[in-house]
Design an enzyme around this catalytic site. Structure first.
Site, PDB file in Angstrom:
ATOM      1  N   ARG A  12       0.823  -1.226  -0.158  1.00  0.00           N
ATOM      2  CA  ARG A  12      -0.103   0.083  -0.058  1.00  0.00           C
ATOM      3  C   ARG A  12       0.924   1.270  -0.048  1.00  0.00           C
ATOM      4  NH1 ARG A  12      -3.874   3.410   3.063  1.00  0.00           N
ATOM      5  NH2 ARG A  12      -5.335   4.107   1.233  1.00  0.00           N
ATOM      6  N   SER A  13       2.278   1.251   0.101  1.00  0.00           N
ATOM      7  CA  SER A  13       2.990   2.233   0.358  1.00  0.00           C
ATOM      8  C   SER A  13       3.571   2.881  -0.901  1.00  0.00           C
ATOM      9  CB  SER A  13       4.334   2.024   1.268  1.00  0.00           C
ATOM     10  OG  SER A  13       5.261   2.965   1.160  1.00  0.00           O
TER      11      SER A  13
END
Length: 215
Positions: A12-13
């Site tokens: 998700r980063s």
């Protein structure tokens, strides 16, 4: 003598995505093994994190990640869908998360095979590189194949051994914190953490002090 480092990383980063291709290139060009160890993102570990941040945090982060991608010439598009289901206006994290658990368990299953760096890079290019509906069709199967893996095999393991995989993922988070950080992407080399996509050259510099050589 070949060097070794651990890369703590999240699907998700955006900054994890902006770092992984350059770390993969470093491993391809130099005598170093980089073991990617996936962790669950803050949205899973600390769901209220986004609600507690300064109101400017999200807008600045979005502006910054786009310019970092432009600066390095890395394809960048909004994830469609986002690996985390979240209300952008309220920042509230949804209770149901259909993507991130599967992705992270797949990444850990790839780690068991020593191919997590390649697998996560290929998948991240789909998610953050602008692929529409990356979770559908043969997108993920193609990413796995390019990494030398079979998606059906990984998915079967992610379902049948989910509890043990989650224990391994939790152990990755503990190892990251023991090394002195908590966020991603963080490269840990000989116990020293290098946090952020802007620490790659510094991590390489440290490795060169320890004997890093081109392949």
């Amino acid at each position: 003598m070949s060097l070794s480092a651990d890369l703590f990383w999240s699907f998700r980063s955006p900054y994890s995505y902006l770092a992984i291709g350059r770390y993969r290139a470093l491993m391809a060009s130099h005598d170093v093994t980089i073991n990617l160890r996936p962790v669950y993102p803050l949205a899973v570990r600390q769901p209220d994190f986004f609600e507690r941040n300064h109101p400017n945090w999200l807008s600045y982060t979005m502006r910054d990640m786009i310019r970092v991608a432009q600066f390095h010439g890395i394809p960048f598009g909004p994830p469609r869908p986002d690996p985390i289901v979240q209300n952008v206006m309220t920042r509230e994290i949804a209770a149901e998360q259909p993507y991130i658990y599967r992705l992270t368990r797949l990444g850990q299953a790839a780690s068991r095979r020593g191919k997590s760096l390649a697998f996560c890079d290929e998948v991240a290019q789909l998610i953050w590189g602008g692929a529409q509906d990356w979770h559908l069709g043969d997108h993920l199967a193609g990413a796995a194949k390019r990494a030398g893996l079979d998606l059906a095999e990984l998915d079967a393991e992610a379902q049948s051994d989910a509890e043990t995989l989650d224990q391994e993922i939790a152990a990755n988070q503990v190892a990251l914190e023991i090394a002195g950080h908590w966020g991603v992407p963080t490269l840990v080399f000989e116990g020293e953490p290098f946090f952020g996509q802007d620490r790659i050259e510094m991590a390489k510099w440290r490795m060169e002090q320890k004997g890093l050589r081109p392949r």
